[in-house]
Design a protein around this motif. Sequence first.
Motif, PDB file in Angstrom:
ATOM      1  N   VAL A  22       4.653   0.687  -7.224  1.00  0.00           N
ATOM      2  CA  VAL A  22       3.163   0.295  -7.092  1.00  0.00           C
ATOM      3  C   VAL A  22       2.721   1.016  -6.079  1.00  0.00           C
ATOM      4  N   PRO A  23       1.216   1.167  -5.929  1.00  0.00           N
ATOM      5  CA  PRO A  23       0.582   1.817  -4.910  1.00  0.00           C
ATOM      6  C   PRO A  23       1.083   1.509  -3.602  1.00  0.00           C
ATOM      7  N   HIS A  24       0.855   2.244  -2.632  1.00  0.00           N
ATOM      8  CA  HIS A  24       1.346   2.264  -1.297  1.00  0.00           C
ATOM      9  C   HIS A  24       0.459   0.838  -0.652  1.00  0.00           C
ATOM     10  N   VAL A  25       1.160   0.234   0.219  1.00  0.00           N
ATOM     11  CA  VAL A  25       0.612  -1.128   0.875  1.00  0.00           C
ATOM     12  C   VAL A  25       0.760  -0.668   2.419  1.00  0.00           C
ATOM     13  N   PRO A  26      -0.364  -0.390   3.130  1.00  0.00           N
ATOM     14  CA  PRO A  26      -0.221  -0.138   4.424  1.00  0.00           C
ATOM     15  C   PRO A  26       0.205  -0.937   5.387  1.00  0.00           C
ATOM     16  N   SER A  27       0.184  -2.005   5.294  1.00  0.00           N
ATOM     17  CA  SER A  27       0.578  -3.175   6.044  1.00  0.00           C
ATOM     18  C   SER A  27       1.936  -3.519   5.680  1.00  0.00           C
ATOM     19  N   LEU A  28       2.811  -3.421   6.442  1.00  0.00           N
ATOM     20  CA  LEU A  28       4.357  -3.861   6.363  1.00  0.00           C
ATOM     21  C   LEU A  28       4.560  -5.129   5.966  1.00  0.00           C
ATOM     22  N   ALA A  29       3.871  -6.019   7.197  1.00  0.00           N
ATOM     23  CA  ALA A  29       3.824  -7.385   6.982  1.00  0.00           C
ATOM     24  C   ALA A  29       3.577  -7.901   5.714  1.00  0.00           C
ATOM     25  N   TYR A  30       2.265  -7.505   5.192  1.00  0.00           N
ATOM     26  CA  TYR A  30       1.760  -7.863   4.037  1.00  0.00           C
ATOM     27  C   TYR A  30       2.440  -7.379   2.618  1.00  0.00           C
ATOM     28  N   ARG A  31       3.072  -6.403   2.783  1.00  0.00           N
ATOM     29  CA  ARG A  31       4.102  -5.857   1.561  1.00  0.00           C
ATOM     30  C   ARG A  31       5.347  -6.865   1.577  1.00  0.00           C
ATOM     31  N   LEU A  32       5.838  -7.390   2.628  1.00  0.00           N
ATOM     32  CA  LEU A  32       6.909  -8.236   2.598  1.00  0.00           C
ATOM     33  C   LEU A  32       6.080  -9.743   1.857  1.00  0.00           C
ATOM     34  N   ALA A  33       4.991 -10.014   2.224  1.00  0.00           N
ATOM     35  CA  ALA A  33       4.289 -11.189   1.813  1.00  0.00           C
ATOM     36  C   ALA A  33       4.140 -11.009  -0.012  1.00  0.00           C
ATOM     37  N   MET A  34       3.899  -9.726  -0.249  1.00  0.00           N
ATOM     38  CA  MET A  34       3.741  -9.569  -1.657  1.00  0.00           C
ATOM     39  C   MET A  34       4.949 -10.121  -2.590  1.00  0.00           C
ATOM     40  N   ILE A  35       6.389  -9.609  -1.879  1.00  0.00           N
ATOM     41  CA  ILE A  35       7.526 -10.093  -2.569  1.00  0.00           C
ATOM     42  C   ILE A  35       7.529 -11.511  -2.403  1.00  0.00           C
ATOM     43  N   ALA A  36       7.192 -12.167  -1.238  1.00  0.00           N
ATOM     44  CA  ALA A  36       7.256 -13.554  -1.296  1.00  0.00           C
ATOM     45  C   ALA A  36       6.466 -14.315  -2.123  1.00  0.00           C
ATOM     46  N   ASP A  37       5.186 -13.869  -2.843  1.00  0.00           N
ATOM     47  CA  ASP A  37       4.388 -14.630  -3.553  1.00  0.00           C
ATOM     48  C   ASP A  37       4.843 -14.004  -5.146  1.00  0.00           C
ATOM     49  N   GLY A  38       5.730 -12.997  -5.218  1.00  0.00           N
ATOM     50  CA  GLY A  38       6.104 -12.692  -6.492  1.00  0.00           C
ATOM     51  C   GLY A  38       5.392 -11.594  -7.379  1.00  0.00           C
ATOM     52  N   ARG A  39       4.472 -11.050  -6.442  1.00  0.00           N
ATOM     53  CA  ARG A  39       3.535  -9.847  -7.013  1.00  0.00           C
ATOM     54  C   ARG A  39       4.482  -8.777  -7.300  1.00  0.00           C
ATOM     55  N   ILE A  40       5.480  -8.295  -6.178  1.00  0.00           N
ATOM     56  CA  ILE A  40       6.478  -7.217  -6.326  1.00  0.00           C
ATOM     57  C   ILE A  40       7.680  -7.595  -6.022  1.00  0.00           C
ATOM     58  N   ASP A  41       8.845  -6.943  -6.349  1.00  0.00           N
ATOM     59  CA  ASP A  41      10.161  -7.451  -6.360  1.00  0.00           C
ATOM     60  C   ASP A  41      11.012  -7.157  -5.328  1.00  0.00           C
ATOM     61  N   GLY A  42      10.533  -5.817  -4.477  1.00  0.00           N
ATOM     62  CA  GLY A  42      11.136  -5.462  -3.502  1.00  0.00           C
ATOM     63  C   GLY A  42      10.628  -4.134  -2.781  1.00  0.00           C
ATOM     64  N   THR A  43      11.086  -3.749  -1.807  1.00  0.00           N
ATOM     65  CA  THR A  43      10.630  -2.509  -0.824  1.00  0.00           C
ATOM     66  C   THR A  43      11.909  -2.271  -0.008  1.00  0.00           C
ATOM     67  N   ILE A  44      11.787  -0.839   0.554  1.00  0.00           N
ATOM     68  CA  ILE A  44      12.623  -0.332   1.423  1.00  0.00           C
ATOM     69  C   ILE A  44      11.753  -0.256   2.728  1.00  0.00           C
ATOM     70  N   VAL A  45      12.212  -0.499   3.841  1.00  0.00           N
ATOM     71  CA  VAL A  45      11.385  -0.584   5.073  1.00  0.00           C
ATOM     72  C   VAL A  45      12.147   0.714   5.767  1.00  0.00           C
ATOM     73  N   LYS A  46      11.374   1.862   6.095  1.00  0.00           N
ATOM     74  CA  LYS A  46      11.733   2.809   6.852  1.00  0.00           C
ATOM     75  C   LYS A  46      12.135   2.371   8.326  1.00  0.00           C
ATOM     76  N   LYS A  47      12.981   3.186   8.726  1.00  0.00           N
ATOM     77  CA  LYS A  47      13.557   3.186  10.155  1.00  0.00           C
ATOM     78  C   LYS A  47      12.346   3.029  11.270  1.00  0.00           C
ATOM     79  N   ASN A  48      12.614   2.209  12.388  1.00  0.00           N
ATOM     80  CA  ASN A  48      11.825   2.009  13.441  1.00  0.00           C
ATOM     81  C   ASN A  48      10.669   1.087  13.016  1.00  0.00           C
ATOM     82  N   ALA A  49      10.893   0.233  12.061  1.00  0.00           N
ATOM     83  CA  ALA A  49      10.034  -1.145  12.284  1.00  0.00           C
ATOM     84  C   ALA A  49      10.239  -1.837  13.310  1.00  0.00           C
ATOM     85  N   HIS A  50       9.358  -2.680  13.861  1.00  0.00           N
ATOM     86  CA  HIS A  50       9.368  -3.257  15.013  1.00  0.00           C
ATOM     87  C   HIS A  50       9.501  -5.114  14.949  1.00  0.00           C
TER      88      HIS A  50
END
Length: 272
Positions: free
Chosen positions: A185-213
Amino acid sequence: MSEAALQTRPSWDEDLKLILAAAVAAGDTALGYFRKTVDVRWKNEGRSPVSEADLAANDILKTRLLAARPDYGWLSEETDDDATRLSRDTVFVVDPIDGTRAFISGKDLWCVSVAVVHHGQPTAGVLYAPALGEIYQATLDGEARKNDAAIRVRDPLPNERLQVAMAEDIAGKLAAPYRDRLARVPHVPSLAYRLAMIADGRIDGTIVKKNAHDWDLAAADLILARAGGALRGLDGTPLSYNRPIVSHGVLGAGSGPALPALLAASKPFDAH
C-alpha cells in the motif's frame, strides 16, 4: 508495586480519560497551525524536523498531564530526556506530532500519540489524528476503539494477498515465497498511524525500520494488541518501554494470523 499501592493509584480507565482529553487539546492546537506557514528547525544533525506546532502541542501535554499525575515520569520526543523517569513506576510516553514531515507538507496522516507505561508495559494509549477526525484508544484490560467503535485486526485467508505498508527497499529483502504474497500500500508517513491501520483491519502488517523510539510506538503497540495484533522484535519478543535506551531494532507488526510468517520472512534484517 504493592497491592496497597495498586489500590490507591488511578485506574487505567482514569488514565485513559486524562490522556484522551490532553491529546485532543494538543491535537486541536496543532491543527490550528496546519497548512499554514510555521517555523521549523532541524534536530539530530539535520535529519529530523520539529515545528512550532510540535512544541506547542508538547507544552499542552506536559502541563496537563504532569499537573494531574505529578508522580509519573515523562518521556517525549520534544523534551530533553531526564533520567529520573527510570525511577518512576509509571511514565507518560508522548509524541506531540507523529508524522511531522507530513504535517509540514500539508498531508493529513499525522497524529498525537500519548501512552501511559507502567513497569515497562503500555497500560493506556491514545492516538488522535485531528486532520482525519479519528481517535484510537485502548487500555490494558479493555478493547481497542476507533471513534467509540470497537476495532479488530483483519484475519486474512490462507492464500489471500496481504496488504502491507513498507518501503520497496524493505519489501525487496523479504524471503521470496512470502514476498510474492504481498500487495504493498502507499507509504504511511506516521508510524503510529500505520500501526493503527493494522489494528482497524485496513492493512495486515508492516516492518518498522531500526531506531524507532518509545514515543513512536507505545500507544499504538497497546491499541494494536487490544485489537488482536502484535508488535514484536524479529525474534518474536514483545517490546519493553522506559528503558535507558529508548530506540528499538527492526520490528514486525501484524494481525495475529499474519505476524508469524512476516517475522519468519524478515530474517535477513538485523534486529540490533
